[in-house]
Scaffold this motif. Structure first.
Motif, PDB file in Angstrom:
ATOM      1  N   GLN A  53      -4.624  -0.932 -15.354  1.00 50.82           N
ATOM      2  CA  GLN A  53      -6.036  -0.800 -15.047  1.00 50.82           C
ATOM      3  C   GLN A  53      -6.559  -2.037 -14.326  1.00 50.82           C
ATOM      4  O   GLN A  53      -7.457  -1.947 -13.481  1.00 50.82           O
ATOM      5  CB  GLN A  53      -6.831  -0.567 -16.329  1.00 50.82           C
ATOM      6  CG  GLN A  53      -8.297  -0.258 -16.115  1.00 50.82           C
ATOM      7  CD  GLN A  53      -8.530   1.020 -15.315  1.00 50.82           C
ATOM      8  OE1 GLN A  53      -7.835   2.013 -15.507  1.00 50.82           O
ATOM      9  NE2 GLN A  53      -9.501   0.992 -14.419  1.00 50.82           N
ATOM     10  N   VAL A 113      -7.447  -2.848  -5.530  1.00 55.45           N
ATOM     11  CA  VAL A 113      -7.204  -1.692  -4.671  1.00 55.45           C
ATOM     12  C   VAL A 113      -8.528  -1.283  -4.030  1.00 55.45           C
ATOM     13  O   VAL A 113      -9.447  -0.815  -4.706  1.00 55.45           O
ATOM     14  CB  VAL A 113      -6.602  -0.518  -5.471  1.00 55.45           C
ATOM     15  CG1 VAL A 113      -6.428   0.704  -4.580  1.00 55.45           C
ATOM     16  CG2 VAL A 113      -5.261  -0.923  -6.074  1.00 55.45           C
ATOM     17  N   SER A 123      -6.920  -2.087 -10.451  1.00 56.11           N
ATOM     18  CA  SER A 123      -7.984  -1.360  -9.752  1.00 56.11           C
ATOM     19  C   SER A 123      -8.941  -2.295  -9.027  1.00 56.11           C
ATOM     20  O   SER A 123      -9.515  -1.921  -7.995  1.00 56.11           O
ATOM     21  CB  SER A 123      -8.762  -0.486 -10.735  1.00 56.11           C
ATOM     22  OG  SER A 123      -9.384  -1.290 -11.736  1.00 56.11           O
ATOM     23  N   SER A 148      -4.110  -0.569  -1.377  1.00 60.23           N
ATOM     24  CA  SER A 148      -4.579   0.753  -0.954  1.00 60.23           C
ATOM     25  C   SER A 148      -3.624   1.822  -1.459  1.00 60.23           C
ATOM     26  O   SER A 148      -2.412   1.613  -1.516  1.00 60.23           O
ATOM     27  CB  SER A 148      -4.673   0.819   0.575  1.00 60.23           C
ATOM     28  OG  SER A 148      -5.045   2.116   1.010  1.00 60.23           O
ATOM     29  N   PHE A 176      -3.065   3.599  -4.525  1.00 63.08           N
ATOM     30  CA  PHE A 176      -2.302   3.573  -5.777  1.00 63.08           C
ATOM     31  C   PHE A 176      -2.618   4.890  -6.473  1.00 63.08           C
ATOM     32  O   PHE A 176      -3.694   5.083  -7.030  1.00 63.08           O
ATOM     33  CB  PHE A 176      -2.708   2.385  -6.642  1.00 63.08           C
ATOM     34  CG  PHE A 176      -1.805   2.171  -7.827  1.00 63.08           C
ATOM     35  CD1 PHE A 176      -0.761   1.258  -7.765  1.00 63.08           C
ATOM     36  CD2 PHE A 176      -1.987   2.878  -9.012  1.00 63.08           C
ATOM     37  CE1 PHE A 176       0.074   1.053  -8.856  1.00 63.08           C
ATOM     38  CE2 PHE A 176      -1.165   2.685 -10.103  1.00 63.08           C
ATOM     39  CZ  PHE A 176      -0.128   1.767 -10.025  1.00 63.08           C
ATOM     40  N   GLU A 177      -1.676   5.841  -6.440  1.00 59.67           N
ATOM     41  CA  GLU A 177      -1.980   7.217  -6.813  1.00 59.67           C
ATOM     42  C   GLU A 177      -1.003   7.743  -7.867  1.00 59.67           C
ATOM     43  O   GLU A 177       0.210   7.767  -7.652  1.00 59.67           O
ATOM     44  CB  GLU A 177      -1.947   8.117  -5.569  1.00 59.67           C
ATOM     45  CG  GLU A 177      -2.921   7.671  -4.482  1.00 59.67           C
ATOM     46  CD  GLU A 177      -2.844   8.527  -3.228  1.00 59.67           C
ATOM     47  OE1 GLU A 177      -2.138   9.565  -3.277  1.00 59.67           O
ATOM     48  OE2 GLU A 177      -3.470   8.172  -2.215  1.00 59.67           O
ATOM     49  N   TRP A 228      -7.890   4.390  -5.262  1.00 62.00           N
ATOM     50  CA  TRP A 228      -7.398   4.175  -6.621  1.00 62.00           C
ATOM     51  C   TRP A 228      -7.543   5.512  -7.340  1.00 62.00           C
ATOM     52  O   TRP A 228      -8.613   5.911  -7.773  1.00 62.00           O
ATOM     53  CB  TRP A 228      -8.195   3.082  -7.320  1.00 62.00           C
ATOM     54  CG  TRP A 228      -7.908   2.967  -8.791  1.00 62.00           C
ATOM     55  CD1 TRP A 228      -8.619   3.509  -9.812  1.00 62.00           C
ATOM     56  CD2 TRP A 228      -6.814   2.281  -9.401  1.00 62.00           C
ATOM     57  NE1 TRP A 228      -8.049   3.209 -11.026  1.00 62.00           N
ATOM     58  CE2 TRP A 228      -6.936   2.452 -10.801  1.00 62.00           C
ATOM     59  CE3 TRP A 228      -5.745   1.542  -8.901  1.00 62.00           C
ATOM     60  CZ2 TRP A 228      -6.030   1.905 -11.692  1.00 62.00           C
ATOM     61  CZ3 TRP A 228      -4.834   1.003  -9.800  1.00 62.00           C
ATOM     62  CH2 TRP A 228      -4.984   1.174 -11.175  1.00 62.00           C
ATOM     63  N   GLN A 229      -6.463   6.250  -7.434  1.00 65.43           N
ATOM     64  CA  GLN A 229      -6.492   7.597  -7.995  1.00 65.43           C
ATOM     65  C   GLN A 229      -5.452   7.689  -9.106  1.00 65.43           C
ATOM     66  O   GLN A 229      -4.272   7.934  -8.845  1.00 65.43           O
ATOM     67  CB  GLN A 229      -6.222   8.636  -6.899  1.00 65.43           C
ATOM     68  CG  GLN A 229      -7.269   8.621  -5.798  1.00 65.43           C
ATOM     69  CD  GLN A 229      -6.964   9.620  -4.690  1.00 65.43           C
ATOM     70  OE1 GLN A 229      -5.911  10.237  -4.661  1.00 65.43           O
ATOM     71  NE2 GLN A 229      -7.901   9.785  -3.774  1.00 65.43           N
ATOM     72  N   VAL A 230      -5.926   7.471 -10.307  1.00 66.63           N
ATOM     73  CA  VAL A 230      -5.013   7.389 -11.448  1.00 66.63           C
ATOM     74  C   VAL A 230      -5.369   8.413 -12.520  1.00 66.63           C
ATOM     75  O   VAL A 230      -4.519   9.200 -12.951  1.00 66.63           O
ATOM     76  CB  VAL A 230      -5.016   5.968 -12.042  1.00 66.63           C
ATOM     77  CG1 VAL A 230      -4.193   5.911 -13.320  1.00 66.63           C
ATOM     78  CG2 VAL A 230      -4.463   4.968 -11.030  1.00 66.63           C
ATOM     79  N   TYR A 273       0.829  -1.199   0.000  1.00 65.84           N
ATOM     80  CA  TYR A 273       0.000   0.000   0.000  1.00 65.84           C
ATOM     81  C   TYR A 273       0.867   1.254   0.000  1.00 65.84           C
ATOM     82  O   TYR A 273       2.044   1.222   0.322  1.00 65.84           O
ATOM     83  CB  TYR A 273      -0.970   0.013   1.185  1.00 65.84           C
ATOM     84  CG  TYR A 273      -0.356   0.128   2.550  1.00 65.84           C
ATOM     85  CD1 TYR A 273       0.167  -0.978   3.203  1.00 65.84           C
ATOM     86  CD2 TYR A 273      -0.310   1.350   3.216  1.00 65.84           C
ATOM     87  CE1 TYR A 273       0.715  -0.879   4.467  1.00 65.84           C
ATOM     88  CE2 TYR A 273       0.230   1.458   4.488  1.00 65.84           C
ATOM     89  CZ  TYR A 273       0.746   0.340   5.107  1.00 65.84           C
ATOM     90  OH  TYR A 273       1.297   0.434   6.351  1.00 65.84           O
TER      91      TYR A 273
END
Length: 366
Positions: A252, A258, A255, A234, A236-237, A262-264, A209
């Protein structure tokens, strides 16, 4: 006779100057005599200026609180340890602390300068925070410059490589991919990093994470190699950068595993070609490159003569082959009709010639 006059008494000495205030004396000691302070194990109350970061203690001085060759933790973070508010830069001598496993300067805004490349010698480094918190290493400091590539020697690093909220800029060294034991809190967000994401970060396969590269100035396409971080559950930015093209299917796919943060895609240019989103970095005209390849086509043309050396022998043989088939059929049909077929046929017909001569019977009939 009068007795001799006695010498006048000397004037009284001036009164001593008033002693400086305690806080002023402490600051003076902190700025100019940090080593003496620590060698005598003197302590300064929390909140005072501790002066420059102490250098490494040599064999001649008392250990006190100076880092020594046997030091395992260098923790000068504000809010941790003793709230030691040091100033100045990180001494290059810290590269001699071969036993150090933890180094923490979190929230100490008085520490300036850059990360010395000598820190790469600390191959025993395993974490940037004694409590395992994500706030550690150089988070929330004014340290700038670039990330030394020598930090790639921290192969035992397991957690809290945090450079968030700093003035760190430039590229992410690909050597950070050597931290194969990194399990959590790989935090390079909220900085001024301006490179592409190295494909080598896909080797951090033990990450569980807080893989955070958001809110920076990273450019280009996301490498598909990040899809190997299948253990991240947890944070993943990658948000708020200048990333473009499409999110790789391998990335992808992460996701689904996570569960939080998940902020991509937010704040990036996914779905837009990098050459359109970042025209100053990329070009959308690869056709111009093939149009320039006619120049290389001349080099194949120069190679073609070398290749035509072999074909030249081929055309030379076809040129004689046109006369060669002519002599081949001319001797072949000539002996076939003359020697074998026509000549023996008339010679065998000489047998019927004597046959009519023997039958002289028809001759007297007329």
């Amino acid at each position: 006779s009068r007795p001799p006059a006695s010498a006048p008494a000397p004037p009284p000495p001036p009164p001593p100057p008033p002693p400086p205030s305690t806080s002023r004396a402490r600051r003076r000691l902190g700025r100019g005599f940090a080593a003496v302070l620590f060698a005598s194990r003197a302590r300064v109350a929390n909140g005072d200026d501790w002066g420059p970061l102490p250098a490494v203690c040599d064999a001649a001085c008392s250990t006190g609180e100076l880092p020594t060759a046997s030091t395992t933790q260098v923790d000068f973070a504000t809010g941790y340890s003793n709230n030691q508010d040091y100033t100045g830069t990180i001494p290059t001598q810290y590269g001699l602390l071969s036993q150090v496993t933890l180094m923490n300067f979190h929230s100490n805004n008085a520490i300036t300068g850059t990360l010395p490349s000598e820190l790469g010698l600390l191959t025993a480094m395993s974490t940037g925070n004694p409590d395992g918190d994500y706030r550690g290493f150089i988070r929330e400091t004014t340290i700038g410059g670039t990330i030394p590539t020598e930090l790639g020697h921290w192969v035992n690093m397991q957690s809290v490589l945090c450079m968030a909220y700093t003035e760190i800029a430039g590229p992410i060294p690909s050597q950070l991919g050597n931290m194969a034991n990194m399990g959590s809190r790989f935090l390079l967000d909220f900085a001024s990093l301006s490179s592409t994401i190295p494909t080598q970060l896909g080797k951090l396969k033990k990450m569980t994470y807080r893989f955070q590269l958001g809110s920076s100035q990273l450019t280009g396409a996301v490498p598909s190699e990040l899809g190997a971080l299948t253990g991240v559950t947890s944070n993943f930015e990658l948000y708020s950068n200048r990333l473009c093209n499409d999110v790789p299917t391998e990335v992808q796919a992460l996701s689904s595993g996570v569960n939080n943060a998940w902020q991509v895609t937010t704040g990036n240019d996914f779905g837009t070609l990098c050459c359109e989103a970042l025209q100053t970095h990329y070009s959308c005209s690869p056709t111009a490159m093939p149009s320039a390849t006619p120049v290389p086509t001349r080099s194949p043309a120069t190679i073609a003569p070398t290749m035509t050396l072999a074909p030249t022998s081929v055309p030379t043989t076809p040129v004689p082959t046109t006369p060669v088939p002519t002599p081949v059929p001319t001797p072949a049909p000539t002996p076939i009709p003359t020697t074998s077929v026509p000549t023996p046929v008339p010679t065998t017909s000489s047998v019927p010639t004597p046959v009519p001569t023997t039958s002289s019977v028809p001759t007297p009939v007329p």
